[in-house]
Design a protein around this motif. Sequence first.
Motif, PDB file in Angstrom:
ATOM      1  N   VAL A  51       0.855  -1.182   0.000  1.00 53.47           N
ATOM      2  CA  VAL A  51       0.000   0.000   0.000  1.00 53.47           C
ATOM      3  C   VAL A  51       0.890   1.230   0.000  1.00 53.47           C
ATOM      4  O   VAL A  51       1.657   1.448   0.944  1.00 53.47           O
ATOM      5  N   GLY A  52       0.798   2.019  -1.062  1.00 57.02           N
ATOM      6  CA  GLY A  52       1.631   3.203  -1.228  1.00 57.02           C
ATOM      7  C   GLY A  52       2.552   3.041  -2.419  1.00 57.02           C
ATOM      8  O   GLY A  52       3.340   2.089  -2.465  1.00 57.02           O
ATOM      9  N   GLY A  53       2.452   3.956  -3.381  1.00 58.41           N
ATOM     10  CA  GLY A  53       3.205   3.826  -4.619  1.00 58.41           C
ATOM     11  C   GLY A  53       4.297   4.854  -4.792  1.00 58.41           C
ATOM     12  O   GLY A  53       4.619   5.226  -5.916  1.00 58.41           O
ATOM     13  N   GLY A  54       4.897   5.323  -3.685  1.00 53.39           N
ATOM     14  CA  GLY A  54       6.072   6.168  -3.777  1.00 53.39           C
ATOM     15  C   GLY A  54       7.316   5.330  -4.010  1.00 53.39           C
ATOM     16  O   GLY A  54       7.242   4.167  -4.424  1.00 53.39           O
ATOM     17  N   HIS A  64      -7.670   3.971  -2.835  1.00 51.70           N
ATOM     18  CA  HIS A  64      -7.378   4.432  -1.474  1.00 51.70           C
ATOM     19  C   HIS A  64      -7.714   3.330  -0.473  1.00 51.70           C
ATOM     20  O   HIS A  64      -8.877   2.923  -0.350  1.00 51.70           O
ATOM     21  N   ALA A  65      -6.714   2.820   0.219  1.00 49.56           N
ATOM     22  CA  ALA A  65      -6.927   1.782   1.227  1.00 49.56           C
ATOM     23  C   ALA A  65      -7.506   2.422   2.488  1.00 49.56           C
ATOM     24  O   ALA A  65      -6.923   3.365   3.027  1.00 49.56           O
ATOM     25  N   THR A  97       2.909   3.873   3.010  1.00 50.27           N
ATOM     26  CA  THR A  97       2.042   5.039   2.875  1.00 50.27           C
ATOM     27  C   THR A  97       2.701   6.321   3.343  1.00 50.27           C
ATOM     28  O   THR A  97       2.184   7.409   3.072  1.00 50.27           O
ATOM     29  N   GLY A  98       3.800   6.241   4.065  1.00 52.72           N
ATOM     30  CA  GLY A  98       4.402   7.426   4.657  1.00 52.72           C
ATOM     31  C   GLY A  98       3.779   7.784   5.984  1.00 52.72           C
ATOM     32  O   GLY A  98       4.473   8.170   6.927  1.00 52.72           O
ATOM     33  N   HIS A  99       2.468   7.657   6.101  1.00 50.22           N
ATOM     34  CA  HIS A  99       1.755   8.004   7.328  1.00 50.22           C
ATOM     35  C   HIS A  99       1.537   6.815   8.263  1.00 50.22           C
ATOM     36  O   HIS A  99       0.876   6.970   9.295  1.00 50.22           O
ATOM     37  N   GLY A 100       2.031   5.638   7.901  1.00 51.01           N
ATOM     38  CA  GLY A 100       1.766   4.470   8.734  1.00 51.01           C
ATOM     39  C   GLY A 100       0.298   4.117   8.768  1.00 51.01           C
ATOM     40  O   GLY A 100      -0.200   3.562   9.754  1.00 51.01           O
ATOM     41  N   THR A 101      -0.409   4.391   7.681  1.00 53.17           N
ATOM     42  CA  THR A 101      -1.863   4.218   7.656  1.00 53.17           C
ATOM     43  C   THR A 101      -2.277   2.768   7.839  1.00 53.17           C
ATOM     44  O   THR A 101      -3.204   2.461   8.604  1.00 53.17           O
ATOM     45  N   ALA A 144       8.134   0.328   4.912  1.00 53.05           N
ATOM     46  CA  ALA A 144       9.277   0.959   4.260  1.00 53.05           C
ATOM     47  C   ALA A 144       8.915   2.410   3.992  1.00 53.05           C
ATOM     48  O   ALA A 144       7.755   2.731   3.757  1.00 53.05           O
ATOM     49  N   GLY A 145       9.910   3.286   4.045  1.00 44.97           N
ATOM     50  CA  GLY A 145       9.657   4.708   3.854  1.00 44.97           C
ATOM     51  C   GLY A 145       9.793   5.462   5.158  1.00 44.97           C
ATOM     52  O   GLY A 145      10.441   5.007   6.100  1.00 44.97           O
ATOM     53  N   ARG A 146       9.133   6.616   5.246  1.00 49.09           N
ATOM     54  CA  ARG A 146       9.326   7.451   6.423  1.00 49.09           C
ATOM     55  C   ARG A 146       8.501   6.997   7.626  1.00 49.09           C
ATOM     56  O   ARG A 146       8.563   7.646   8.678  1.00 49.09           O
TER      57      ARG A 146
END
Length: 757
Positions: free
Chosen positions: A193-196, A289-290, A325-329, A528-530
């Motif tokens: 989930v998240g395509g960055g 959008h998950a 997702t960056g936001h830990g959604t 993975a990510g921020r």
Amino acid sequence: MMRSRYLLTFALLALLHTVGSTAEVLVEAESFEQHGGWQLDTQFITEMGSPYLLAHGLGRPVEDATTEFKMDEAGEYTVWVRTYDWVARWDATGSPGRFKIRIGNQELANDLGIAGKDWSWHRAGQVKLTAGTHSMQLQDLTGFDGRCDSIYLTTDATQEPDNSSEMLSPFRRRLLGIEHPVEIKQGYDLVVVGGGYSGMGAAISAARMGCKVALIQDRGVLGGNGSSEVRVWAMGHIRRGKYPRIGEIIEEFADSATKSPGRAEEFGDAHKEEVVRSEKNIDLFLNHHAFRLSKEGDAIESVDAIDTRTNAVRRFEGALFADCTGHGTLGYLAEADWNMTPGGRMGMSNMWTWDEVGAETSFPETPWALPLNMADFPYPRDHHGQWFWESGFDQDPLGDAEGIRDWNLRAVYGAFNAMKNGDGAAEHRDAVLTWIAYIGGPRESRRLTGDVVLTQQDIVNKREFPDGCVPSTWSIDLHYPKEQYAQKFPDNPFISIAEHDRRIDRQYGYPVPYRCFYSRSIPNLFMAGRCISVTHEALGTTRVMKTCGMMGEVVGKAASLCTQHECQPRDVYQDHLSELIQLLELPGKAFRETVTSPITVPDDALPKAGPYGPETLGTASLPGVVVDDRQADLKGKWTEGDGLKGFVGSGYRYASANSGAQAVFTLKATEAGQFQVRISWLPHENRGDHVSVSVLQATQAPLATTVNMRKPAAEDGFAKLTTLELKKGDVVKVVIDSADAGGTVHIDAAQLLPVKK
């Protein structure tokens, strides 16, 4: 047949209901057949319950959005529109987001976007409609970010629609006819989930190692902050450190931007999508959008995502999940352990650009924007409002992201108004506003907790972890409001300053441990990510995009081991770490059909880089005796650099002319023979053209000469100074001095090169 689609599919999301004597229709704005100049904004679904259309015209009204809808019953309909006045929360003067609704040839009476501090339903007017098909248009009146969520038509003039911000509220589900079961997507080894950069890295890496992958992205393009929508150039060195193969996948799709913000075409949105779609093991779901998930015990079973264009819901079932997702959604929805720094958080950027067109131009007055003079913001001299146009420090980055974005817009419009209509007008008669990012570039929110929570001290003290793998090469870069610009708006400053802890090996990198990349409380969840498991301070170095992408590469390979051994992410560390290391040492283009198939390395695989990256020369790989600038004895002020490529070791140093700086390289012959004494530098137009260099050897006459560092040293990067006959153990000193250099002095390495006989 053509008209039946409005009742049988979600293409327009408009469905007629008759309740007693009342007929009603709901048309979702995002489902309009033609968006015209309106933009689909999906950033704030969690806050306000839906995607919406945004008239982001930079002060010029955008082209109408248009669609058709069917009415089965004639009558007089009251038309409601879900919208609001986006500057009203600040009691600002004026309503920049005004727009109107036209149905057929009838323009409804009321302007919209002129009232309300929150999303709610506003009466657009009444219209008489016959049974049959009708057209509908959204007419932007200003170009200043009017927004429309939904349009509701009802024959009951007293019935105000339900204003729930719940995703797919009962009101919407009933009117859109989506009570039926969701579409099931099964058989995935890994759901990302998240395509960055991190999500792309994870999906491609897992797919090439034989996993069946679903990649879910809530936007229409891939890349996240590194897309044409946000235009942040990708930072962080790749292909170096303990496992220099990590980063080869990222290199396949990374942007080529030379500035931040860059030009749209530099970010290669189409190329990113092509790279992903070329992987037969990846199913890509853009504009999804998950928003919810199901669990069995602590483990995630499935994730539901809504198509942001049609409201169709798809359920993705899988064995493993990755939160990129960056936001830990995803972790938040799964009730994973997480943390968010309560104070001192970094904010969100919305960068912008302007240009000069050689003829006088006008710009509308913006009384609703921040009231700025030229002294209230840093002048965008390169025609770029860069990363430091940032606000939202300690604001709610999750529950009020729209408010943070909108404050940023008010700041940018206020700045350009000062340039065009304020105290900068005389200098900017031909200036035009060319781009503002309406998609925010956030830096910090939730961080999910793994088995290791990496700290600043771990990094600067170079604490070794057995699973250290991803090289983090960015300095510990934390953002704070810049004091000189914060005085006018102390509650929400919009210009930031970066404070750096530079105790980072910028070339080799700090190896971030694998145990930061999976949840300690949700057994089948990677991240993975921020949103990985680090402290606020450690986030300052790990959050840049190429570094995040490499995390994804590691997650993808670990997922293949989980699939192969039918185990969980923690088990990879505990029982299969040596196998993970073997996969990390494979070229990025290596692939296998399934997780148990033989691995193939294609002919176009990249050559393995060294520990300091592909653009550097390692001292061990060079002939003779080589001493790097890090081993030189230094006097005076020298500055480390790595911007010019082709250097030896982990970088180079430079010093100003006549600064008193001096460097002494000590070379020791390892055998007897004849040797060339050589030095290396990287040329630049600001370098000294007669830099003093001396060669000293105890038994031979000293040599004093000068070199021109504006020109290349030689074809192989080293310039010959002299040739000496040496005995084993003889010492040679090379002294480089800044006195009367005629420009900046550059030091990189010195060498004793044996002369072939």
